[in-house]
Structure formats: structure tokens, C-alpha cells
Write an enzyme that holds these catalytic residues in place. Structure first.
Site, short mmCIF file in Angstrom:
data_model
loop_
_atom_site.label_atom_id
_atom_site.label_comp_id
_atom_site.label_asym_id
_atom_site.label_seq_id
_atom_site.Cartn_x
_atom_site.Cartn_y
_atom_site.Cartn_z
N ASP A 164 0.81 -1.22 0.00
CA ASP A 164 0.00 0.00 0.00
C ASP A 164 0.84 1.27 0.00
O ASP A 164 0.37 2.33 0.44
CB ASP A 164 -0.94 0.01 1.22
CG ASP A 164 -2.21 -0.80 0.99
OD1 ASP A 164 -2.58 -0.98 -0.18
OD2 ASP A 164 -2.81 -1.26 1.97
N LYS A 208 -0.35 4.78 -1.01
CA LYS A 208 -1.20 5.62 -0.16
C LYS A 208 -0.51 6.91 0.28
O LYS A 208 -1.18 7.85 0.72
CB LYS A 208 -1.65 4.83 1.08
CG LYS A 208 -2.70 3.79 0.77
CD LYS A 208 -3.10 3.06 2.05
CE LYS A 208 -4.18 2.01 1.79
NZ LYS A 208 -4.53 1.26 3.01
N HIS A 219 -4.08 4.36 -5.59
CA HIS A 219 -2.84 4.04 -4.85
C HIS A 219 -2.15 2.81 -5.43
O HIS A 219 -0.93 2.67 -5.32
CB HIS A 219 -3.12 3.85 -3.35
CG HIS A 219 -3.67 2.51 -2.98
ND1 HIS A 219 -5.02 2.21 -3.01
CD2 HIS A 219 -3.06 1.36 -2.56
CE1 HIS A 219 -5.22 0.97 -2.63
NE2 HIS A 219 -4.04 0.41 -2.34
N HIS A 264 -5.22 -5.75 -5.34
CA HIS A 264 -6.65 -5.44 -5.29
C HIS A 264 -7.40 -5.97 -6.52
O HIS A 264 -8.58 -5.68 -6.69
CB HIS A 264 -6.87 -3.93 -5.18
CG HIS A 264 -6.56 -3.39 -3.82
ND1 HIS A 264 -7.27 -3.74 -2.69
CD2 HIS A 264 -5.60 -2.53 -3.41
CE1 HIS A 264 -6.77 -3.11 -1.64
NE2 HIS A 264 -5.75 -2.37 -2.04
N ASP A 309 -3.81 -9.80 3.03
CA ASP A 309 -4.24 -8.45 3.40
C ASP A 309 -5.69 -8.45 3.88
O ASP A 309 -6.02 -7.84 4.91
CB ASP A 309 -4.07 -7.53 2.19
CG ASP A 309 -4.24 -6.05 2.53
OD1 ASP A 309 -3.88 -5.67 3.66
OD2 ASP A 309 -4.72 -5.30 1.67
#
Length: 373
Positions: A234, A237, A262, A289, A317
Site C-alpha cells: 500500500d 497511499k 494508490h 486489489h 491483506d
């Protein structure tokens, strides 16, 4: 002694053959344990010894560590202890016909293993700057007279001078990789802290990812790569505004699009590196994702078009998000988590990975307990 039949001294041609054989393998080896095994085999064969041990100095603990001694497990001794400590401290070679006649000899390992150490030869292992790296040790000469000679010292010294350069290169690379891992972990923490996550989240996801990778049959080397790279999942971010990232209520469509970006941001930060860790981190940042059914982001990849690294970190995650308290929810219990992953098998997640996850959920829960916030 327990070494079997006696052998004769080597002819010069045989010695050269041994040197060339090991040289070709040592120069291309970049794994420390395998390099040490090659060095030990080379030292043993060149001196016609029963065993050879490579002792490396560990600066952090001021100990000498034998990672893969022939015939025994990994061991550590104080850097001033016994014969090996003497050689390391004085940087002098040592040849002893019977170790039990030398008061510096520690017989504890013989007692443990049932082995009988008799003749011993040790030489200091140093780099080009004459800094001590450790000690080269051979035990029990296998020829009829059973003692090491001045010629053996010369041979082992030759092996040491040749291999020390390869050893130092591997050790330097390990040191660089450890520094790189620490930087990657810290950068990963920065990304998580901005979205009110904890450093423990980064640790847990890394451990879950390695555990799942190993259970899926990936090699330990590749599983470790995923573990080291996953803290950056991540990192993108860092470019998302705090007002959006930590908004307590529901995100607007525009805000949701901004947050989803992100994944691309993280990928673009990392994609140009030639380092294997950062290349893996780039893939993970972009693809964790994505969904098995193609409804994820940023590319809408489906099935195994998503890299296995991204699919594994996705499971890790989400598991951590469900299993721990977040500002917007309480931790789910094991039954609820189990039901969710069963429902999303073949939808959000790779069905094969979920089968492995479900069969090994206890391992995930143990990791969670080990790395609580």
C-alpha cells in the site's frame, strides 16, 4: 575414529582437479549456505580430512558460528572459546596431532555427537584488507599417519585465500539485502500509518503471505521474496490526501477513484528498479486489489492473469483486515472469517489459494496471535 577406511595423500594432478572443480562452482554461487558447503567440501577434499567446518564471526553477538559443519547441526561458540577462538583471536594457524592433549580443546561437541576428534588443523580466514572473517577448520586426517602436515597448511591456506573473496562478496550482498529489507519495511509502515494502520499489520501480512506461499508449494526463496516485498503493497497511499484516506464516513465516487489510484501510484514508484525485491513489490502494489472474477482494480484482471504474488498478498491483506480491529469495525471471529472466504472462493480470490488457506487457517491465527498490535 569413526571415519572409515584410510586414504592416501593426493597427487598434484588430483589436487589441481579438485581446485578447478570447486573453483568453477564457488565463483557463481551466491547463496551463503551453499557456498559454505562448497568451501567445506573443498577444504576437506584438499587436505584428505574427515570433516571440515567453516566458522564465521558474528559481530552482533561476538561469537563464531558454524552454519553447516559436516556431521552436526549449526553451532555457536564465544569468539574467545577453545581452539577455534584461539585461532580467530591470534590470526595464527594451528596444527595439533591429538586435540585431547591440548588444554584449549573443548570436548563438549564430541561428547554430544559420539565423535572422536584427534588431529586438527585450523587457519584464520581473512579478506584482502586482512580483516578476519572466521576460521577454516579440518578434523581427522585420513591418511595412515593421521596427522596434518605443513603441506596441508599450505593447501588449506590456498583454499582460504581463494574462497575468502567469494565469501565476502556474498556476505556483503546479504548485508545490502538486509538493509534493503529494513528500508522496504519502514517505507511500508509509512504507507500504513497514514491510513491509521499499525506496523504490526505490515508484519502480519508479510508473515501470512510467506506462510501461504510455502503451503502453496512455492520455494522457500520465492516465499521469502514475497514476504520481504509485501510490506510495500500500500505504499501508493503516501500520495492520497489525508482527508480522503481517513474520512470517517462513506467515500464519494470521486474519492473512491482517488483511493483506488494508490495501486498504480505504488507500481509507478517501484517499477523501474532492477532489484528483485522491488520488482516483486511493484507487482504486489499494483495487483493485490485485483479479483479472480475480474471485478477488481486497477486493470480488472481475472483468473491467473493476476500474478501469484498479488493473489497471495490479497488473501493475506484481507484476512488481516477482517481478523483485527479497525477504526470502522471490530475484529471478526474465526467462523465469520471462514464463511467470508468460502463465499468469495472463485469470486474475489483464487479458488486454489482459498482451498490451501482454509486447510491451514490455524497457522494464520497463530501468526495473528504472535504479532498482535
Amino acid at each position: 575414529m569413526s571415519h572409515g577406511r584410510l586414504k592416501r595423500e593426493l597427487h598434484s594432478e588430483e589436487l589441481l582437479e579438485i581446485i578447478f572443480d570447486y573453483a568453477s562452482r564457488i565463483t557463481i554461487e551466491n547463496n551463503l549456505d551453499r557456498l559454505l558447503m562448497l568451501m567445506e567440501d573443498m577444504g576437506r577434499d584438499m587436505t584428505v580430512a574427515d570433516r571440515c567446518t567453516l566458522w564465521l564471526y558474528d559481530e552482533k553477538t561476538d561469537e563464531l558460528l558454524a552454519r553447516i559443519p559436516h556431521g552436526m547441526e549449526k553451532i555457536r561458540v564465544p569468539a574467545t572459546s577453545g581452539l577455534v577462538g584461539y585461532v580467530y583471536q591470534t590470526a595464527n594457524s594451528l596444527v595439533i596431532d591429538d586435540a585431547y592433549e591440548d588444554k584449549r580443546f573443548c570436548a563438549e561437541l564430541d561428547v554430544k555427537t559420539g565423535y572422536r576428534t584427534k588431529s586438527v588443523m585450523m587457519i584464520p580466514l581473512t579478506n584482502k584488507q586482512n580483516q578476519r572473517l572466521g576460521v577454516y577448520q579440518v578434523i581427522n586426517k585420513l591418511t595412515a599417519d593421521e596427522v596434518f602436515t605443513a603441506q596441508d597448511v599450505k593447501y588449506l591456506s590456498l583454499a582460504a585465500s581463494y574462497t575468502a573473496q567469494a565469501l565476502e562478496a556474498v556476505l556483503t550482498n546479504i548485508e545490502m539485502e538486509e538493509a534493503q529489507r529494513e528500508i522496504i519495511f519502514k517505507m511500508g509502515e509509512i504507507g500504513e500509518v497514514r491510513s491509521k494502520e499499525t506496523g504490526a499489520h505490515v508484519k502480519r501480512v508479510a508473515e501470512y503471505a510467506k506462510f501461504l506461499a510455502m503451503k502453496c508449494g512455492l520455494s522457500e526463496e520465492e516465499a521469502d521474496l514475497i514476504k520481504v516485498a509485501s510490506p510495500m503493497h500500500d505504499i501508493g497511499k503516501v500520495a492520497i490526501a489525508d482527508a480522503i484516506l481517513n474520512k470517517p464516513g462513506k467515500l464519494s465516487e470521486e474519492e473512491f477513484i482517488a483511493v483506488r489510484e494508490h495501486a498504480n501510484i505504488g507500481y509507478n514508484l517501484l517499477k523501474n528498479s532492477n532489484r528483485s525485491i522491488l520488482k516483486a513489490a511493484a507487482v504486489i502494489a499494483k495487483e493485490h486489489h485485483e479479483r479472480w472474477d475480474g471485478k477488481g482494480y486497477p486493470e480488472g484482471l481475472s483468473g491467473d492473469d493476476t500474478h501469484i504474488y498479488g493473489r497471495i498478498v490479497s488473501v493475506a491483506d484481507v484476512f488481516d483486515a477482517l481478523a483485527t480491529d479497525r477504526p470502522y469495525k471490530k475484529a471478526w471471529n474465526a467462523e465469520k472469517i471462514l464463511a467470508h472466504f468460502k463465499k468469495e472462493r472463485g469470486c474475489q480470490f483464487d479458488p486454489n489459494l482459498i482451498d490451501v488457506f482454509l486447510a491451514n487457517m490455524d497457522g494464520f491465527l497463530q501468526i495473528k496471535e504472535q504479532y498482535e498490535d
